[in-house]
Design a protein around this motif. Sequence first.
Motif, PDB file in Angstrom:
ATOM      1  N   LEU A  93       0.832  -1.201   0.000  1.00 23.31           N
ATOM      2  CA  LEU A  93       0.000   0.000   0.000  1.00 23.31           C
ATOM      3  C   LEU A  93       0.868   1.252   0.000  1.00 23.31           C
ATOM      4  O   LEU A  93       0.609   2.206  -0.756  1.00 23.31           O
ATOM      5  N   MET A  94       1.906   1.282   0.839  1.00 21.69           N
ATOM      6  CA  MET A  94       2.762   2.463   0.896  1.00 21.69           C
ATOM      7  C   MET A  94       3.521   2.662  -0.406  1.00 21.69           C
ATOM      8  O   MET A  94       3.717   3.795  -0.864  1.00 21.69           O
ATOM      9  N   ILE A  95       3.954   1.566  -1.039  1.00 21.42           N
ATOM     10  CA  ILE A  95       4.680   1.685  -2.303  1.00 21.42           C
ATOM     11  C   ILE A  95       3.753   2.212  -3.389  1.00 21.42           C
ATOM     12  O   ILE A  95       4.147   3.061  -4.207  1.00 21.42           O
ATOM     13  N   ARG A  96       2.523   1.703  -3.418  1.00 18.47           N
ATOM     14  CA  ARG A  96       1.574   2.203  -4.406  1.00 18.47           C
ATOM     15  C   ARG A  96       1.296   3.689  -4.198  1.00 18.47           C
ATOM     16  O   ARG A  96       1.179   4.457  -5.171  1.00 18.47           O
ATOM     17  N   MET A  97       1.200   4.115  -2.959  1.00 17.42           N
ATOM     18  CA  MET A  97       0.967   5.534  -2.701  1.00 17.42           C
ATOM     19  C   MET A  97       2.169   6.372  -3.100  1.00 17.42           C
ATOM     20  O   MET A  97       2.014   7.473  -3.656  1.00 17.42           O
ATOM     21  N   LEU A  98       3.383   5.879  -2.830  1.00 13.69           N
ATOM     22  CA  LEU A  98       4.576   6.616  -3.236  1.00 13.69           C
ATOM     23  C   LEU A  98       4.650   6.768  -4.749  1.00 13.69           C
ATOM     24  O   LEU A  98       4.910   7.858  -5.274  1.00 13.69           O
ATOM     25  N   LEU A  99       4.440   5.664  -5.475  1.00 11.80           N
ATOM     26  CA  LEU A  99       4.485   5.729  -6.933  1.00 11.80           C
ATOM     27  C   LEU A  99       3.363   6.604  -7.476  1.00 11.80           C
ATOM     28  O   LEU A  99       3.549   7.315  -8.481  1.00 11.80           O
ATOM     29  N   LEU A 100       2.209   6.567  -6.828  1.00 11.81           N
ATOM     30  CA  LEU A 100       1.115   7.443  -7.236  1.00 11.81           C
ATOM     31  C   LEU A 100       1.521   8.909  -7.122  1.00 11.81           C
ATOM     32  O   LEU A 100       1.250   9.724  -8.022  1.00 11.81           O
ATOM     33  N   GLY A 101       2.185   9.259  -6.031  1.00 15.20           N
ATOM     34  CA  GLY A 101       2.618  10.633  -5.855  1.00 15.20           C
ATOM     35  C   GLY A 101       3.589  11.082  -6.927  1.00 15.20           C
ATOM     36  O   GLY A 101       3.502  12.213  -7.432  1.00 15.20           O
ATOM     37  N   TYR A 102       4.519  10.204  -7.303  1.00  9.33           N
ATOM     38  CA  TYR A 102       5.480  10.587  -8.336  1.00  9.33           C
ATOM     39  C   TYR A 102       4.835  10.605  -9.716  1.00  9.33           C
ATOM     40  O   TYR A 102       5.154  11.469 -10.537  1.00  9.33           O
ATOM     41  N   CYS A 103       3.955   9.647 -10.000  1.00  7.36           N
ATOM     42  CA  CYS A 103       3.314   9.606 -11.319  1.00  7.36           C
ATOM     43  C   CYS A 103       2.415  10.814 -11.557  1.00  7.36           C
ATOM     44  O   CYS A 103       2.315  11.322 -12.679  1.00  7.36           O
ATOM     45  N   MET A 104       1.766  11.300 -10.513  1.00 11.67           N
ATOM     46  CA  MET A 104       0.830  12.412 -10.647  1.00 11.67           C
ATOM     47  C   MET A 104       1.405  13.735 -10.176  1.00 11.67           C
ATOM     48  O   MET A 104       0.684  14.740 -10.099  1.00 11.67           O
ATOM     49  N   GLY A 105       2.702  13.773  -9.856  1.00 12.28           N
ATOM     50  CA  GLY A 105       3.346  15.032  -9.496  1.00 12.28           C
ATOM     51  C   GLY A 105       2.937  15.576  -8.145  1.00 12.28           C
ATOM     52  O   GLY A 105       2.926  16.804  -7.952  1.00 12.28           O
TER      53      GLY A 105
ATOM     54  N   TRP B 262      -8.733   3.394  -5.792  1.00  9.76           N
ATOM     55  CA  TRP B 262      -8.766   2.161  -6.590  1.00  9.76           C
ATOM     56  C   TRP B 262      -7.353   1.685  -6.897  1.00  9.76           C
ATOM     57  O   TRP B 262      -7.053   0.491  -6.795  1.00  9.76           O
ATOM     58  N   PHE B 263      -6.455   2.599  -7.251  1.00 16.05           N
ATOM     59  CA  PHE B 263      -5.076   2.221  -7.565  1.00 16.05           C
ATOM     60  C   PHE B 263      -4.368   1.674  -6.329  1.00 16.05           C
ATOM     61  O   PHE B 263      -3.547   0.750  -6.429  1.00 16.05           O
ATOM     62  N   CYS B 264      -4.665   2.225  -5.152  1.00 17.24           N
ATOM     63  CA  CYS B 264      -4.027   1.771  -3.913  1.00 17.24           C
ATOM     64  C   CYS B 264      -4.723   0.569  -3.284  1.00 17.24           C
ATOM     65  O   CYS B 264      -4.371   0.159  -2.171  1.00 17.24           O
ATOM     66  N   LYS B 265      -5.723   0.022  -3.978  1.00 27.14           N
ATOM     67  CA  LYS B 265      -6.447  -1.161  -3.499  1.00 27.14           C
ATOM     68  C   LYS B 265      -7.161  -0.887  -2.172  1.00 27.14           C
ATOM     69  O   LYS B 265      -7.238  -1.755  -1.298  1.00 27.14           O
ATOM     70  N   LEU B 266      -7.685   0.328  -2.013  1.00 27.87           N
ATOM     71  CA  LEU B 266      -8.426   0.712  -0.816  1.00 27.87           C
ATOM     72  C   LEU B 266      -9.906   0.772  -1.140  1.00 27.87           C
ATOM     73  O   LEU B 266     -10.314   1.330  -2.170  1.00 27.87           O
ATOM     74  N   ASP B 267     -10.718   0.211  -0.250  1.00 22.93           N
ATOM     75  CA  ASP B 267     -12.156   0.324  -0.407  1.00 22.93           C
ATOM     76  C   ASP B 267     -12.619   1.670   0.154  1.00 22.93           C
ATOM     77  O   ASP B 267     -11.834   2.431   0.737  1.00 22.93           O
ATOM     78  N   LEU B 268     -13.898   1.951  -0.020  1.00 21.69           N
ATOM     79  CA  LEU B 268     -14.403   3.256   0.376  1.00 21.69           C
ATOM     80  C   LEU B 268     -14.267   3.502   1.874  1.00 21.69           C
ATOM     81  O   LEU B 268     -14.048   4.634   2.306  1.00 21.69           O
ATOM     82  N   GLY B 269     -14.365   2.460   2.678  1.00 18.97           N
ATOM     83  CA  GLY B 269     -14.287   2.640   4.120  1.00 18.97           C
ATOM     84  C   GLY B 269     -12.919   2.357   4.712  1.00 18.97           C
ATOM     85  O   GLY B 269     -12.737   2.488   5.929  1.00 18.97           O
ATOM     86  N   ASP B 270     -11.940   1.969   3.904  1.00 22.22           N
ATOM     87  CA  ASP B 270     -10.595   1.665   4.421  1.00 22.22           C
ATOM     88  C   ASP B 270      -9.875   2.949   4.804  1.00 22.22           C
ATOM     89  O   ASP B 270      -9.910   3.947   4.068  1.00 22.22           O
ATOM     90  N   PRO B 271      -9.173   2.951   5.931  1.00 18.85           N
ATOM     91  CA  PRO B 271      -8.446   4.163   6.341  1.00 18.85           C
ATOM     92  C   PRO B 271      -7.174   4.360   5.519  1.00 18.85           C
ATOM     93  O   PRO B 271      -6.556   3.404   5.039  1.00 18.85           O
ATOM     94  N   VAL B 272      -6.796   5.599   5.358  1.00 23.79           N
ATOM     95  CA  VAL B 272      -5.555   5.958   4.647  1.00 23.79           C
ATOM     96  C   VAL B 272      -4.441   6.108   5.673  1.00 23.79           C
ATOM     97  O   VAL B 272      -4.645   6.725   6.731  1.00 23.79           O
ATOM     98  N   PRO B 273      -3.242   5.560   5.427  1.00 24.08           N
ATOM     99  CA  PRO B 273      -2.142   5.680   6.404  1.00 24.08           C
ATOM    100  C   PRO B 273      -1.778   7.131   6.664  1.00 24.08           C
ATOM    101  O   PRO B 273      -1.954   8.006   5.812  1.00 24.08           O
ATOM    102  N   ASP B 274      -1.273   7.387   7.840  1.00 27.08           N
ATOM    103  CA  ASP B 274      -0.812   8.725   8.195  1.00 27.08           C
ATOM    104  C   ASP B 274       0.474   9.043   7.452  1.00 27.08           C
ATOM    105  O   ASP B 274       1.280   8.162   7.140  1.00 27.08           O
ATOM    106  N   HIS B 275       0.680  10.316   7.176  1.00 22.86           N
ATOM    107  CA  HIS B 275       1.853  10.717   6.393  1.00 22.86           C
ATOM    108  C   HIS B 275       3.167  10.417   7.115  1.00 22.86           C
ATOM    109  O   HIS B 275       4.202  10.207   6.471  1.00 22.86           O
TER     110      HIS B 275
END
Length: 456
Positions: free
Chosen positions: A60-72, A91-104
Amino acid sequence: MMGPRQVAQGALFYEFSIEEFVPKDHPMRGIDRFLDLTDVRPLLAPYYSANGRPSIDPELMIRMLLLGYCMGIRSERRLCEEVHVNLAYRWFCKLDLGDPVPDHSTFSKNCHGRFRESGLFRHLFETVLQRCMDEGLVGGHSFGVDASLIPANANQTRGVDSKEGLPRDLTSRAVDEYLETLDDVAFGAATKVVPKYISPADPAARWTGADGGAAYFAYSTNYMVDLENAVIVDVEPTAPIRPAEARAARDMIDRVHERFGMKPDKLVGDTGYGSAEMLGGLVEDRQIEPHIPVWDKSKRTDGTFSREDFAYDPVADNYTCPNGKVLQTYRRKFTKPRKPNGGKDGFIRYRASKHDCETCPLKPQCCPKDHGRRLMRSVHEAARDVARDIRKTDAYMTSFIERRKVEMLFAHLKQYIGLRMMRLRGPKGATEQFQLAATAQNLRKLAKLVPETAPT
């Protein structure tokens, strides 16, 4: 007829699927097709404890990191906010609507620790590169190399004079990494020239004015690019000086050959890679054609004869001056012939006879202030001659045009990836940022050039 006022009313139950709300042509859909993270958990397993509370999924953290770089998205705090509200990002991070997002703060703890120690970012880059090779985007015959300056995350007006040195009580992660790289040929040992200022916030960032404007603290990101489809085959951070960048180019060639079995037929670069040592390493050691302008300072501007006015005989290993006299390395007759070797600077000295020069009518045009003319020839002069001959061909002009693909990647890096300035500090922070950025660029290249197969 005006319709009724729309009023949001809560419902007890929803039938909701994020998949249906993500557009089919969304950029992250194309990138997700080529992102394979199956080897991440086995790679990171030795760096996690067998006891304690379960950690956040590293995928999940890797997908979020790559998302940040891909989208600037540069800020990790903003990245978490965007993933929280954007359905496509969820959807890209494989999170459902109710799943929590990790803290920065979770990213800092993991990236500065186990992610760097395990070599995860290099593994991600090479995994995506292998996918580019599998899809036929890498030819492996023509490589281009270049470097670009990235300003450091440091106050450009608070540098410390190098003669004074850093304060002894100064401690930080960036300072520790700076001390570790003092003997590294890419940073501290790249040159004996001491910079004018040192940054207390990021000492490894070098004070440079290579852009031609005002000097500032910066790192240099080095790209090795396959020129067929502009795929990045390797990336390396260095200090922004030419010897370090040229050394990084040779290291990247060897690493690509060792890990992927690719060795280019030609290497395209600018004059910064045209030193004698660099050209000798390409032609003599690696048998690679250098489509690179030669870095040559033998041309004289005072009206006297330059070295090119003297004819070199490779068989006799001597020069002949315009008046027909011979310049040799040795004039004594040795019982055992000696082979001239370059000095510590890598040059062989050729000298004319003092008697020949004093009676020569061309002395005012040759050596008006010396008793005899002397010439210097690099031990890699044969490789320099190869580069000079290649520059006269049509293939060199083609390579000159293709070299712009590397420069376009740097423009894309700063414009769309958002790496106009360093966010992390220290050589390890630069390595993390440059490798993730290059991975994101290759993923975007895959999504753009490889069409999606129709479902059967």
